[in-house]
Design a protein around this motif. Structure first.
Motif, PDB file in Angstrom:
ATOM      1  N   PHE A  84       0.827  -1.199   0.000  1.00  0.00           N
ATOM      2  CA  PHE A  84       0.000   0.000   0.000  1.00  0.00           C
ATOM      3  C   PHE A  84       0.869   1.260   0.000  1.00  0.00           C
ATOM      4  CE2 PHE A  84      -2.560   3.277   2.107  1.00  0.00           C
ATOM      5  CZ  PHE A  84      -3.790   3.144   1.495  1.00  0.00           C
ATOM      6  N   ILE A  85       1.835   1.313   0.901  1.00  0.00           N
ATOM      7  CA  ILE A  85       2.693   2.497   1.028  1.00  0.00           C
ATOM      8  C   ILE A  85       3.600   2.667  -0.194  1.00  0.00           C
ATOM      9  CG2 ILE A  85       4.601   3.486   2.366  1.00  0.00           C
ATOM     10  CD1 ILE A  85       3.191   2.240   4.871  1.00  0.00           C
ATOM     11  N   ILE A  86       4.196   1.567  -0.653  1.00  0.00           N
ATOM     12  CA  ILE A  86       5.051   1.658  -1.847  1.00  0.00           C
ATOM     13  C   ILE A  86       4.249   2.194  -3.023  1.00  0.00           C
ATOM     14  CG2 ILE A  86       6.253   0.293  -3.604  1.00  0.00           C
ATOM     15  CD1 ILE A  86       7.260  -1.505  -1.355  1.00  0.00           C
ATOM     16  N   SER A  87       3.017   1.728  -3.174  1.00  0.00           N
ATOM     17  CA  SER A  87       2.222   2.194  -4.309  1.00  0.00           C
ATOM     18  C   SER A  87       1.880   3.678  -4.180  1.00  0.00           C
ATOM     19  CB  SER A  87       0.965   1.349  -4.495  1.00  0.00           C
ATOM     20  OG  SER A  87       0.088   1.486  -3.412  1.00  0.00           O
ATOM     21  N   LEU A  88       1.535   4.137  -2.986  1.00  0.00           N
ATOM     22  CA  LEU A  88       1.247   5.561  -2.823  1.00  0.00           C
ATOM     23  C   LEU A  88       2.462   6.412  -3.186  1.00  0.00           C
ATOM     24  CD1 LEU A  88      -0.820   5.777   0.499  1.00  0.00           C
ATOM     25  CD2 LEU A  88      -1.639   6.145  -1.838  1.00  0.00           C
ATOM     26  N   ILE A  89       3.626   5.993  -2.716  1.00  0.00           N
ATOM     27  CA  ILE A  89       4.854   6.743  -2.983  1.00  0.00           C
ATOM     28  C   ILE A  89       5.214   6.698  -4.459  1.00  0.00           C
ATOM     29  CG2 ILE A  89       7.347   6.810  -2.570  1.00  0.00           C
ATOM     30  CD1 ILE A  89       6.682   5.775   0.315  1.00  0.00           C
ATOM     31  N   LEU A  90       5.286   5.484  -5.016  1.00  0.00           N
ATOM     32  CA  LEU A  90       5.737   5.350  -6.400  1.00  0.00           C
ATOM     33  C   LEU A  90       4.773   5.950  -7.412  1.00  0.00           C
ATOM     34  CD1 LEU A  90       7.396   1.828  -6.484  1.00  0.00           C
ATOM     35  CD2 LEU A  90       8.497   4.064  -6.524  1.00  0.00           C
ATOM     36  N   ILE A  91       3.490   5.857  -7.151  1.00  0.00           N
ATOM     37  CA  ILE A  91       2.536   6.459  -8.080  1.00  0.00           C
ATOM     38  C   ILE A  91       2.706   7.971  -8.080  1.00  0.00           C
ATOM     39  CG2 ILE A  91       0.082   6.919  -8.479  1.00  0.00           C
ATOM     40  CD1 ILE A  91      -0.409   3.964  -7.597  1.00  0.00           C
ATOM     41  N   SER A  92       2.810   8.563  -6.903  1.00  0.00           N
ATOM     42  CA  SER A  92       2.987  10.017  -6.819  1.00  0.00           C
ATOM     43  C   SER A  92       4.291  10.461  -7.470  1.00  0.00           C
ATOM     44  CB  SER A  92       2.957  10.475  -5.358  1.00  0.00           C
ATOM     45  OG  SER A  92       1.699  10.219  -4.792  1.00  0.00           O
ATOM     46  N   VAL A  93       5.380   9.806  -7.134  1.00  0.00           N
ATOM     47  CA  VAL A  93       6.693  10.176  -7.673  1.00  0.00           C
ATOM     48  C   VAL A  93       6.723  10.027  -9.187  1.00  0.00           C
ATOM     49  CG1 VAL A  93       9.130   9.469  -7.759  1.00  0.00           C
ATOM     50  CG2 VAL A  93       7.978   9.734  -5.549  1.00  0.00           C
ATOM     51  N   ASN A  94       6.226   8.910  -9.682  1.00  0.00           N
ATOM     52  CA  ASN A  94       6.288   8.666 -11.127  1.00  0.00           C
ATOM     53  C   ASN A  94       5.325   9.546 -11.912  1.00  0.00           C
ATOM     54  OD1 ASN A  94       8.251   6.463 -11.996  1.00  0.00           O
ATOM     55  ND2 ASN A  94       7.401   5.691 -10.079  1.00  0.00           N
ATOM     56  N   GLN A  95       4.186   9.888 -11.352  1.00  0.00           N
ATOM     57  CA  GLN A  95       3.289  10.811 -12.053  1.00  0.00           C
ATOM     58  C   GLN A  95       3.905  12.204 -12.133  1.00  0.00           C
ATOM     59  OE1 GLN A  95      -0.487  10.257 -10.017  1.00  0.00           O
ATOM     60  NE2 GLN A  95      -1.076   8.647 -11.453  1.00  0.00           N
ATOM     61  N   ARG A  96       4.614  12.624 -11.071  1.00  0.00           N
ATOM     62  CA  ARG A  96       5.322  13.912 -11.131  1.00  0.00           C
ATOM     63  C   ARG A  96       6.432  13.868 -12.181  1.00  0.00           C
ATOM     64  NH1 ARG A  96       5.954  14.892  -4.915  1.00  0.00           N
ATOM     65  NH2 ARG A  96       5.568  12.842  -5.127  1.00  0.00           N
ATOM     66  N   LYS A  97       7.172  12.751 -12.237  1.00  0.00           N
ATOM     67  CA  LYS A  97       8.226  12.613 -13.248  1.00  0.00           C
ATOM     68  C   LYS A  97       7.626  12.675 -14.653  1.00  0.00           C
ATOM     69  CE  LYS A  97      11.596   9.740 -10.751  1.00  0.00           C
ATOM     70  NZ  LYS A  97      12.249   8.398 -10.757  1.00  0.00           N
ATOM     71  N   LEU A  98       6.476  12.060 -14.830  1.00  0.00           N
ATOM     72  CA  LEU A  98       5.806  12.069 -16.133  1.00  0.00           C
ATOM     73  C   LEU A  98       5.402  13.487 -16.524  1.00  0.00           C
ATOM     74  CD1 LEU A  98       4.681  10.340 -18.479  1.00  0.00           C
ATOM     75  CD2 LEU A  98       2.558  10.143 -17.167  1.00  0.00           C
ATOM     76  N   ILE A  99       4.830  14.217 -15.590  1.00  0.00           N
ATOM     77  CA  ILE A  99       4.413  15.599 -15.853  1.00  0.00           C
ATOM     78  C   ILE A  99       5.616  16.467 -16.207  1.00  0.00           C
ATOM     79  CG2 ILE A  99       3.502  17.692 -14.727  1.00  0.00           C
ATOM     80  CD1 ILE A  99       1.583  15.736 -13.194  1.00  0.00           C
ATOM     81  N   LYS A 100       6.733  16.244 -15.534  1.00  0.00           N
ATOM     82  CA  LYS A 100       7.948  17.032 -15.784  1.00  0.00           C
ATOM     83  C   LYS A 100       8.718  16.552 -17.020  1.00  0.00           C
ATOM     84  CE  LYS A 100       8.697  18.387 -11.000  1.00  0.00           C
ATOM     85  NZ  LYS A 100       9.589  18.363  -9.849  1.00  0.00           N
ATOM     86  N   GLY A 101       8.267  15.456 -17.627  1.00  0.00           N
ATOM     87  CA  GLY A 101       8.920  14.954 -18.830  1.00  0.00           C
ATOM     88  C   GLY A 101      10.179  14.149 -18.565  1.00  0.00           C
ATOM     89  N   LYS A 102      10.382  13.701 -17.334  1.00  0.00           N
ATOM     90  CA  LYS A 102      11.579  12.916 -16.999  1.00  0.00           C
ATOM     91  C   LYS A 102      11.417  11.444 -17.376  1.00  0.00           C
ATOM     92  CE  LYS A 102      13.092  15.926 -13.278  1.00  0.00           C
ATOM     93  NZ  LYS A 102      13.435  16.039 -11.860  1.00  0.00           N
ATOM     94  N   VAL A 103      10.182  10.986 -17.476  1.00  0.00           N
ATOM     95  CA  VAL A 103       9.878   9.616 -17.905  1.00  0.00           C
ATOM     96  C   VAL A 103       8.732   9.691 -18.908  1.00  0.00           C
ATOM     97  CG1 VAL A 103      10.640   8.525 -15.737  1.00  0.00           C
ATOM     98  CG2 VAL A 103       8.246   9.173 -16.009  1.00  0.00           C
ATOM     99  N   GLY A 104       8.527   8.598 -19.601  1.00  0.00           N
ATOM    100  CA  GLY A 104       7.428   8.536 -20.560  1.00  0.00           C
ATOM    101  C   GLY A 104       6.339   7.591 -20.087  1.00  0.00           C
ATOM    102  N   GLU A 105       5.252   7.584 -20.818  1.00  0.00           N
ATOM    103  CA  GLU A 105       4.172   6.645 -20.521  1.00  0.00           C
ATOM    104  C   GLU A 105       4.640   5.230 -20.826  1.00  0.00           C
ATOM    105  OE1 GLU A 105       0.943   8.064 -22.949  1.00  0.00           O
ATOM    106  OE2 GLU A 105       0.228   9.353 -21.329  1.00  0.00           O
ATOM    107  N   ILE A 106       4.054   4.287 -20.107  1.00  0.00           N
ATOM    108  CA  ILE A 106       4.354   2.871 -20.360  1.00  0.00           C
ATOM    109  C   ILE A 106       3.078   2.204 -20.838  1.00  0.00           C
ATOM    110  CG2 ILE A 106       4.997   0.661 -19.339  1.00  0.00           C
ATOM    111  CD1 ILE A 106       6.814   2.153 -17.403  1.00  0.00           C
ATOM    112  N   ASP A 107       3.158   1.627 -22.006  1.00  0.00           N
ATOM    113  CA  ASP A 107       2.039   0.872 -22.570  1.00  0.00           C
ATOM    114  C   ASP A 107       2.620  -0.249 -23.420  1.00  0.00           C
ATOM    115  OD1 ASP A 107      -0.277  -0.163 -23.600  1.00  0.00           O
ATOM    116  OD2 ASP A 107      -0.973   1.723 -24.472  1.00  0.00           O
TER     117      ASP A 107
END
Length: 174
Positions: free
Chosen positions: A59-82
């Motif tokens: 639960f905690i890992i998902s809250l942290i990683l989802i928030s961190v990775n969504q911020r990285k996505l918004i800032k253009g540091k990572v891309g979408e995964i599909d």
């Protein structure tokens, strides 16, 4: 931007798995080092500890990683995964709730389902009745690290999935 989803997921697995192995081992050792053996039942029981840890850790890992990775996505540091419609894991991830809390709850349940039954069955089959505190701390560290390593991939995929591919029937608030 050159973004390799497989390379990024491997990196996240390594970081999350290693850090959770060491952290959980240290915490367990600090809490148990001067105590009694840990057994199936009683005040110091590994069943309850494993159930609580697997749910809360996921639960905690998902809250942290989802928030961190969504911020990285918004800032253009990572891309979408599909990985496309041919990926069963991608299909499953796309059906998860879109909200962070709903996602975290699903991953908490997933962690509980994948991390508790097999080791407990193994302990029962092998006749393990109790652990010395240091032995349990070592077990718990590697067990938590393995859980973290496995669960980080769908968590990051969920955080970085294309919003147009979110097929979730459940919409829970962030």
């Amino acid at each position: 931007m050159s973004f390799s989803a497989p390379k990024y997921l491997k990196h996240e697995m390594l970081v999350c798995g290693t850090s959770n192995t060491l952290l959980n081992m240290l915490i367990a050792w600090l809490l148990l080092k001067d105590g009694n053996p840990i057994s199936w039942k009683g005040e110091n029981n590994f069943v309850g500890d494993m159930i609580a840890t697997s749910f809360l850790l996921s639960f905690i890992i998902s809250l942290i990683l989802i928030s961190v990775n969504q911020r990285k996505l918004i800032k253009g540091k990572v891309g979408e995964i599909d990985f496309g419609p041919g990926s069963r894991l991608q299909q499953w991830v796309n059906r998860l709730p879109s909200g962070k809390l709903g996602n975290a709850f699903c991953f908490g349940l997933l962690g509980l389902l994948i991390a508790v039954p097999l080791p407990l069955a193994g302990f029962a089959i092998l006749g393990v009745e109790q652990f010395a505190p240091v032995d349990y701390a070592v077990f718990k560290g590697f067990w938590a690290g393995a859980l973290s390593t496995l669960i980080v991939v769908p968590i990051v995929m969920s955080a970085l999935r294309p919003r147009s591919q979110n097929y979730s029937m459940i919409k829970l608030a962030d």
